[in-house]
Design a protein around this motif. Sequence first.
Motif, PDB file in Angstrom:
ATOM      1  N   VAL A  42      54.658 -17.533 127.257  1.00  0.00           N
ATOM      2  CA  VAL A  42      56.200 -18.580 127.802  1.00  0.00           C
ATOM      3  C   VAL A  42      57.342 -17.853 126.437  1.00  0.00           C
ATOM      4  O   VAL A  42      58.258 -17.229 126.393  1.00  0.00           O
ATOM      5  CB  VAL A  42      56.347 -19.576 128.263  1.00  0.00           C
ATOM      6  CG1 VAL A  42      57.799 -20.138 128.142  1.00  0.00           C
ATOM      7  CG2 VAL A  42      55.618 -19.703 129.678  1.00  0.00           C
ATOM      8  N   ALA A  54      60.080 -15.106 126.476  1.00  0.00           N
ATOM      9  CA  ALA A  54      61.548 -15.591 126.167  1.00  0.00           C
ATOM     10  C   ALA A  54      62.292 -14.880 124.902  1.00  0.00           C
ATOM     11  O   ALA A  54      63.372 -13.926 124.947  1.00  0.00           O
ATOM     12  CB  ALA A  54      61.314 -16.857 126.230  1.00  0.00           C
ATOM     13  N   THR A 104      65.648 -12.184 124.668  1.00  0.00           N
ATOM     14  CA  THR A 104      66.686 -12.731 124.151  1.00  0.00           C
ATOM     15  C   THR A 104      67.304 -11.363 123.119  1.00  0.00           C
ATOM     16  O   THR A 104      67.999 -11.519 122.765  1.00  0.00           O
ATOM     17  CB  THR A 104      66.515 -13.401 123.057  1.00  0.00           C
ATOM     18  OG1 THR A 104      65.673 -14.725 123.533  1.00  0.00           O
ATOM     19  CG2 THR A 104      66.965 -13.999 121.959  1.00  0.00           C
ATOM     20  N   ALA A 124      60.535 -19.063 131.075  1.00  0.00           N
ATOM     21  CA  ALA A 124      60.985 -17.409 129.513  1.00  0.00           C
ATOM     22  C   ALA A 124      62.447 -17.197 130.159  1.00  0.00           C
ATOM     23  O   ALA A 124      63.211 -16.754 129.003  1.00  0.00           O
ATOM     24  CB  ALA A 124      60.201 -16.711 130.308  1.00  0.00           C
ATOM     25  N   PHE A 125      62.699 -16.478 130.918  1.00  0.00           N
ATOM     26  CA  PHE A 125      63.813 -15.977 131.558  1.00  0.00           C
ATOM     27  C   PHE A 125      65.389 -17.062 130.724  1.00  0.00           C
ATOM     28  O   PHE A 125      66.254 -16.617 130.444  1.00  0.00           O
ATOM     29  CB  PHE A 125      63.848 -15.716 132.935  1.00  0.00           C
ATOM     30  CG  PHE A 125      63.564 -14.310 133.053  1.00  0.00           C
ATOM     31  CD1 PHE A 125      64.803 -12.992 132.718  1.00  0.00           C
ATOM     32  CD2 PHE A 125      62.547 -13.695 133.587  1.00  0.00           C
ATOM     33  CE1 PHE A 125      64.094 -11.858 133.317  1.00  0.00           C
ATOM     34  CE2 PHE A 125      62.065 -12.495 133.860  1.00  0.00           C
ATOM     35  CZ  PHE A 125      63.399 -11.510 132.911  1.00  0.00           C
ATOM     36  N   ILE A 175      65.477 -19.291 129.248  1.00  0.00           N
ATOM     37  CA  ILE A 175      65.505 -19.277 127.285  1.00  0.00           C
ATOM     38  C   ILE A 175      65.969 -18.248 127.160  1.00  0.00           C
ATOM     39  O   ILE A 175      66.667 -18.398 126.109  1.00  0.00           O
ATOM     40  CB  ILE A 175      64.153 -19.836 126.886  1.00  0.00           C
ATOM     41  CG1 ILE A 175      63.766 -20.988 127.250  1.00  0.00           C
ATOM     42  CG2 ILE A 175      64.540 -20.020 125.738  1.00  0.00           C
ATOM     43  CD1 ILE A 175      62.304 -21.455 127.195  1.00  0.00           C
ATOM     44  N   GLY A 176      66.040 -16.978 127.447  1.00  0.00           N
ATOM     45  CA  GLY A 176      66.226 -16.464 126.866  1.00  0.00           C
ATOM     46  C   GLY A 176      67.450 -15.631 127.525  1.00  0.00           C
ATOM     47  O   GLY A 176      68.538 -15.158 126.225  1.00  0.00           O
ATOM     48  N   THR A 221      69.570 -17.911 124.655  1.00  0.00           N
ATOM     49  CA  THR A 221      69.987 -17.939 123.530  1.00  0.00           C
ATOM     50  C   THR A 221      70.319 -16.697 122.181  1.00  0.00           C
ATOM     51  O   THR A 221      70.053 -16.480 120.994  1.00  0.00           O
ATOM     52  CB  THR A 221      68.610 -18.190 122.694  1.00  0.00           C
ATOM     53  OG1 THR A 221      67.713 -17.573 123.572  1.00  0.00           O
ATOM     54  CG2 THR A 221      67.962 -19.815 123.189  1.00  0.00           C
ATOM     55  N   ALA A 266      61.768 -20.176 121.003  1.00  0.00           N
ATOM     56  CA  ALA A 266      61.619 -20.949 122.532  1.00  0.00           C
ATOM     57  C   ALA A 266      60.240 -21.591 123.098  1.00  0.00           C
ATOM     58  O   ALA A 266      60.689 -22.057 123.582  1.00  0.00           O
ATOM     59  CB  ALA A 266      61.512 -18.782 122.712  1.00  0.00           C
ATOM     60  N   VAL A 319      60.834 -25.089 124.681  1.00  0.00           N
ATOM     61  CA  VAL A 319      59.526 -24.753 125.985  1.00  0.00           C
ATOM     62  C   VAL A 319      59.142 -26.332 125.714  1.00  0.00           C
ATOM     63  O   VAL A 319      58.958 -26.780 126.516  1.00  0.00           O
ATOM     64  CB  VAL A 319      58.387 -23.963 125.845  1.00  0.00           C
ATOM     65  CG1 VAL A 319      57.603 -24.286 127.281  1.00  0.00           C
ATOM     66  CG2 VAL A 319      59.160 -22.550 125.860  1.00  0.00           C
TER      67      VAL A 319
END
Lengths: 365, 291
Positions: B90, B94, B98, B152-153, B155-156, B159, B217, B221
């Motif tokens: 993940v 992520a 990013t 993951a999406f 967070i991306g 950030t 990331a 998480v």
Amino acid sequence: MATDTAASPPPPDAPASAADPPSLPWRVWRHHLFVKVRKSVVVVFVVANVTFFLARAMPGDPIDVMAGRLTQGGMSMDEARVIATNSLAFDPDAPLWRQWWDFFVGLVTLDLGNTITRPAVGVAEAIAAYLPWTLFSIGVGTVVSIVLGLSLGMVMAYRRNRFLDHALSVAASVLGAVPNYLIAMLLVVGGGLYLGWFDPVALRGTVSPGVTPGFTAEFVGDAFYHAGLPILTYVLAIVGTWMLVMKASTTEVLGEDYVTVARARGLRDGRIAFAYVGRNAVLPLVAQIAISFGTLVGGAVFVERVLVYKGVGGLLLDAVNYRDYPLLQGLLIIVTACVVAANLVADLLYSRLDPRISDQGAATP
Amino acid sequence: MTATTAPAAGVWGAVWQGLTRSTSGFLGLCLVLGVLVFSFAGPLLVDTRNPTDIDLIWGPMNAEHWLGTNHEGKDTFVQLVLGGREPIWVGVVAALITVAIAVVLGGIAGYVRGCVDHFLLQLTDITMTIPFIVLMLVIASFYRTASPLMVAFIIGLVTWPYLMRSIRAQVLSLREREFVEAARLQDLGTARILFVEVLPNMAGYVFINFIIAITNAIYAVVGMYLLGLLPSTADNWGLMIQQAWDNNAFLLPTATPFLVAPMVMIMLFQIGLVTMSRSLEQALNPRLRDR
């Protein structure tokens, strides 16, 4: 933020000829500080509106959440919904535009409204009860870590490639890599369970029960005692970054001609270290203080949850979990405003410290 | 041809050199590889069933259960072996998102400039002002039942601004170079110039930031697991820490391994990544390389 002014196109309504002295309102409008304040207000306004729609986009409303909890106690869904509707200050049938209009009027008149889950309590009141604790722990943590980090960083730069430098570099790297909430947990396990220095359960909360707030030695001492773990966590989590950044900055300054000249003039080392090296090395770091403050406010959500410290972090989590929209909005607006204000102060401080930046900024031709 | 591929090949050579030349860089690489092998090859070697056993709640460390057992009587070591895959991949996905967003938007803003640049900068200002944990908290709660990929999406999406700013600044300086000028005179088209001529020059810098993005990331998480904001799936270091903490493992000496073992794995991985990125930064610093 500083790069924006350079990239923005010249305003179309700029004074036509340089011979005309710009009017006072015009000078205020283009004043460096005023431009920053204007921008900050826009940012806070946009963030507030984004929050409004983000909050409404979450699945379930406050009534669903409360009814869901009540049915877990064996109540039927219909019964639970009636109780939830009666005890919460939220009308599920109000259209979105109506909710937005109420929110917008509140925003303009600076009225944050009442919370949904505790209808008699104002949002401003609830935040005022929790925010000071977060600002207190983060503020003390930031100040201590900066003072410690900058001094150690300077020592490292002066003792470059000696044992002390290497040892401190390793320590700083390790500390910088460990997430702050894990530092908090290690402190509790190591200091509480294994070394027996404190009882982690008694340290929960912001003050001990029975201690009345006020400027008494007992209250201040108790507040610091309870804030000790969060403060220590924040210091350990960010001091490493300051050490490494300050070391790099000092190393750069030590190579400058004016330091060599100062040495050749026979100035005392202490004077050179403070008046020449320290001052010039700290300058580029001022803007980062605001950023570090902003990151810490975010990280406080984790740290306060781990240490059960009653600051805005825990309040925010509750607001999300119970879908308390006004509380969530109010918190995001206040936290954003704090970060924006920290940025502004950093900007001001920077222009005070660096004589090359006049506070006229982009306005001067 | 040579003008574009040569620097890229040089970058990977320099990455390898940067990691192996200094002791700390090499140690960081070893740590990262060690944790990866432990988490991805380990599950093939242990018995993955790991049943609950009420007689073994908070069991001590012994020959049969190397790290003792947890609040459900499950073997901690087996959970540790199985729990690394999810947070690591993940984190990597992520970080990829990013970096992709930051490179594309930063490249466009720096190269096209004008009102596009202005708009994108305003967007970063706003995204950067909201403390990113707070934003993530709110977004994550929409997707309480989200798949790890969704996490993951999220967070991306939250950030990218810091990296986008520094990439924009570098593109601003790169676009004035002769080879970009030459490409412009040949009328190669904006997209081609940007992605084929300009951006490969920053491969090393982007790679360093990719590593840093992984650490951020993973911080996010594991933090979200800690707050109970992500669905509880199979074994996962973040979930282990949350379960240990919520069951008051910090009061019980035999529970320490269940709490501390996943913490140690996460810290080793993070320390390894940060050490790697520091060594690479010294080797590939664009400020030192460009002048």
